[in-house]
Design an enzyme around this catalytic site. Structure first.
Site, PDB file in Angstrom:
ATOM      1  N   ASP A 230       0.823  -1.203   0.000  1.00 24.09           N
ATOM      2  CA  ASP A 230       0.000   0.000   0.000  1.00 24.09           C
ATOM      3  C   ASP A 230       0.862   1.260   0.000  1.00 24.09           C
ATOM      4  O   ASP A 230       1.857   1.343   0.734  1.00 24.09           O
ATOM      5  CB  ASP A 230      -0.879  -0.021   1.265  1.00 24.09           C
ATOM      6  CG  ASP A 230      -1.827   1.158   1.339  1.00 24.09           C
ATOM      7  OD1 ASP A 230      -2.747   1.231   0.509  1.00 24.09           O
ATOM      8  OD2 ASP A 230      -1.647   2.008   2.235  1.00 24.09           O
ATOM      9  N   GLU A 300       1.571  -0.195  -4.989  1.00 28.37           N
ATOM     10  CA  GLU A 300       0.712   0.933  -5.366  1.00 28.37           C
ATOM     11  C   GLU A 300       1.604   2.176  -5.400  1.00 28.37           C
ATOM     12  O   GLU A 300       2.255   2.491  -4.411  1.00 28.37           O
ATOM     13  CB  GLU A 300      -0.401   1.149  -4.347  1.00 28.37           C
ATOM     14  CG  GLU A 300      -1.252   2.351  -4.722  1.00 28.37           C
ATOM     15  CD  GLU A 300      -2.052   2.957  -3.567  1.00 28.37           C
ATOM     16  OE1 GLU A 300      -3.067   3.604  -3.824  1.00 28.37           O
ATOM     17  OE2 GLU A 300      -1.634   2.802  -2.400  1.00 28.37           O
TER      18      GLU A 300
HETATM   19  C1  GLC Z   1      -4.075   3.468  -0.456  1.00 26.73           C
HETATM   20  C2  GLC Z   1      -5.374   2.725  -0.362  1.00 26.73           C
HETATM   21  C3  GLC Z   1      -6.424   3.645   0.202  1.00 26.73           C
HETATM   22  C4  GLC Z   1      -5.978   4.110   1.564  1.00 26.73           C
HETATM   23  C5  GLC Z   1      -4.587   4.717   1.526  1.00 26.73           C
HETATM   24  C6  GLC Z   1      -4.011   4.862   2.890  1.00 26.73           C
HETATM   25  O1  GLC Z   1      -4.113   4.486  -1.382  1.00 26.73           O
HETATM   26  O2  GLC Z   1      -5.720   2.195  -1.607  1.00 26.73           O
HETATM   27  O3  GLC Z   1      -7.677   3.029   0.273  1.00 26.73           O
HETATM   28  O4  GLC Z   1      -6.880   5.070   2.059  1.00 26.73           O
HETATM   29  O5  GLC Z   1      -3.682   3.929   0.802  1.00 26.73           O
HETATM   30  O6  GLC Z   1      -3.635   3.630   3.417  1.00 26.73           O
END
Ligand code: GLC
Ligand code: CA
Length: 572
Positions: A230, A300
């Site tokens: 994440d 991500e």
């Molecule tokens: C990422 C997740 C999102 C979350 C953020 C903080 O972007 O996809 O849903 O709010 O991280 O962890």
């Protein structure tokens, strides 16, 4: 003498056979270990998948009950969003215990059963790992905030105020407003890139790094096949906490992960996202993960230039196996946007590997970003599917895309996501993309839950008509088209790993050539809601009728209906 020769020859033959065998084993192993390359992934958002115990919130046993469905799609791997212990201020992305399952979702036993069942069905399981921050209810943060000298004092990013009491610098949070929150006990600010209940971990601290690696080991030992990491872009901040400069010029772009309505987008975030130290940390994680065979890391990657950074993070076999950017996830899928986003990646990707998706739990559903008022939603959904599943990289389908679910229109009172609420009405649309899955057209709560109370988010009436059970019975449904296409794709090596090159096409037609060795496949899409044609005179084009939709070639050119698409093998 003669015998000696024979002996030598036999030994040589033996040696040759042995090395051949080793090569075959190695090749098979590499192939198997690289299962993530070109496979099809499917994202499950557990709160909204299926509710097995009737409390209105999806859970692990609910997912277990739907594994057959997932396997029937033909996908290879599943990424499950967080199900760990959490106060749920960010619906699970605020973790208070990395090694336990939140009771809302079930137990570790349930997870182990899920994993076993998934593996039995041939599905790989990737779980979400939130390492950039914890919940403020995590034991580490509770200790860290007590005083400036406790054993976890520097596990988070603490900083003194400026002389006038204001925050240490100008850093902004995704939730809108400063990324700093005051804590009276330490008389210091702590950093949070998201909501204040998500304090940022100090990943420069070797003890924190070690603890994260131990967490990874815990899940890898249990048998998970990999992690979706994440918010990788926000892992490590500028050591000197320098203020970000104002954004230079009016360079709003589609590769940025924040909407223009968020003041964070007014900055060039050079000191807060994708810092050079992040790469060093990524290499450290990869080295650690390599100790387990055949596992995979998917990052991500947000920030100001997400394609470039995503590609950086997956360069060479020392970094992430794959990364996903924001270009397509946020895209209106216009020819211009597709050409720019994919083109940017293709130009620099080298041996890196992208994961492409056109939607996830954070962003408005794709059907509403592309052409919200277009009547033939099924044609649009199938076209988007064909496009996603034929790009170079690993496609990831977000739950419900296979049913053609449009964005749920929710009233302000129904919103629960903190980011959607702060940015209302110009929000990203997370809640409307997270409503529960419609499984059965005639069952209460569309078969998602048997609760007599409210489900955690409402199920829009428009979604019920698209329920999975109904689509399963309809040969022409979006769901069955997904199944057919995924099954067909499995046999197309060119699409799995082949090279990618745009082919210049007329008007709104987007075309690209995929190729592998001496095989070539031309992929043609009408990106608009009007018919389109393109004169293209080439010998030996053979239509792959089994997957084509409203696209024809007469030897001289293409005719495509609105959102029509076609795949053509080059036989000469
Ligand atoms: C990422 C997740 C999102 C979350 C953020 C903080 O972007 O996809 O849903 O709010 O991280 O962890
Ligand atoms: Ca439940």
């Amino acid at each position: 003498m003669h015998d000696g020769y024979a002996y030598c020859e036999i030994r040589l033959l033996f040696f040759y056979l042995k090395s051949l065998l080793r090569k075959i084993i190695f090749l098979r192993m590499t192939k198997n270990n690289e299962w993530w390359r070109g496979c099809v992934m499917y994202q499950v958002y557990p709160r909204s998948y299926c509710d097995a115990n009737g409390d209105g919130i999806g859970d692990l046993r609910g997912i277990i009950s739907k594994l057959d469905y997932i396997a029937s799609l033909g996908v290879d791997a599943v990424w499950i969003s967080p199900f760990f212990k959490s106060p749920m201020k960010d619906f699970g992305y605020d973790v208070s215990d990395y090694r336990d399952v939140d009771p809302i979702f079930g137990s570790i036993q349930d997870f182990l059963e899920l994993l076993k069942e998934a593996h039995r069905l041939g599905l790989k399981i990737l779980i979400d790992q939130v390492w950039s921050h914890t919940s403020d209810q995590h034991r580490w943060f509770k200790d860290s905030r007590q005083c400036r000298s406790n054993h976890m004092a520097d596990w988070y990013i603490w900083a003194d105020p400026q002389p006038d009491g204001t925050p240490p610098n100008n850093w902004m949070s995704y939730q809108v407003g400063p990324a700093w929150t005051w804590d009276g006990r330490r008389r210091q600010y702590y950093l949070h890139h998201y909501i204040p209940e998500q304090p940022a971990l100090n990943l420069r601290n070797p003890n924190v790094r070690q603890e994260i690696k131990n967490t990874a080991a815990f899940w890898l030992d249990l048998g998970v096949d990999g992690f979706r990491v994440d918010a990788l872009h926000t892992h490590i901040y500028d050591k000197d906490l320098r203020s970000n400069p104002a954004r230079a010029g009016n360079n709003f772009n589609n590769s940025r992960d924040v909407p223009d309505s968020n003041p964070m987008s007014f900055q060039d975030r050079i000191y807060t996202v994708n810092t050079p130290e992040n790469i060093v940390w990524v290499e450290e994680i990869r080295e650690h993960i390599n100790k387990w065979e055949g596992r995979c890391l998917l990052a991500e990657v947000g920030g100001d230039n997400t394609e470039k950074d995503a590609v950086d993070y997956c360069q060479t076999d020392k970094r992430m196996h794959m990364a996903y950017s924001y270009g397509l996830v946020k895209s209106d899928m216009s020819k211009k946007c597709l050409t720019k986003t994919i083109g940017k990646v293709e130009e620099i990707i080298d041996d890196g590997w992208m994961c492409w998706s056109i939607g996830n739990h954070d962003i408005k559903r794709v059907l509403n970003r592309v052409n919200p008022h277009y009547a033939d939603k099924a044609a649009l959904a199938k076209y988007l599917m064909a496009l996603l599943l034929s790009l170079r990289g690993t496609p990831c389908i977000y739950q419900g895309e296979e049913l053609g679910l449009p964005q749920a229109e929710l009233a302000f009172e129904d919103l629960v996501n903190p980011f959607d609420i702060s940015l209302y009405p110009d929000h990203m649309g997370s809640d409307g993309a997270r409503t529960p899955m419609p499984w059965m057209k005639t069952a209460p709560n569309a078969g998602f839950s048997n609760t007599t109370h409210k489900t955690w988010l409402p199920i829009p009436p428009g979604h019920v008509a698209l329920a999975a059970d109904r689509q399963e019975k309809d040969e022409q449904s979006i769901l069955n088209e997904y199944k057919r296409f995924i099954a067909w794709r499995k046999g197309q090596d060119i699409l799995l790993t082949g090279a990618f090159e745009f082919v210049e096409a007329d008007g709104d037609i987007l075309a690209y050539m995929r190729s592998l060795d001496d095989k070539k496949m031309l992929c043609v899409f009408n990106t608009s809601d009007s018919p389109a044609s393109w004169n293209y005179d080439v010998d030996g084009l053979e239509a792959m009728e089994e997957v084509n939709h409203n696209a024809s070639y007469d030897g001289k050119g293409f005719e495509l209906a609105p959102y029509g698409y076609g795949f053509f093998r080059l036989t000469k």
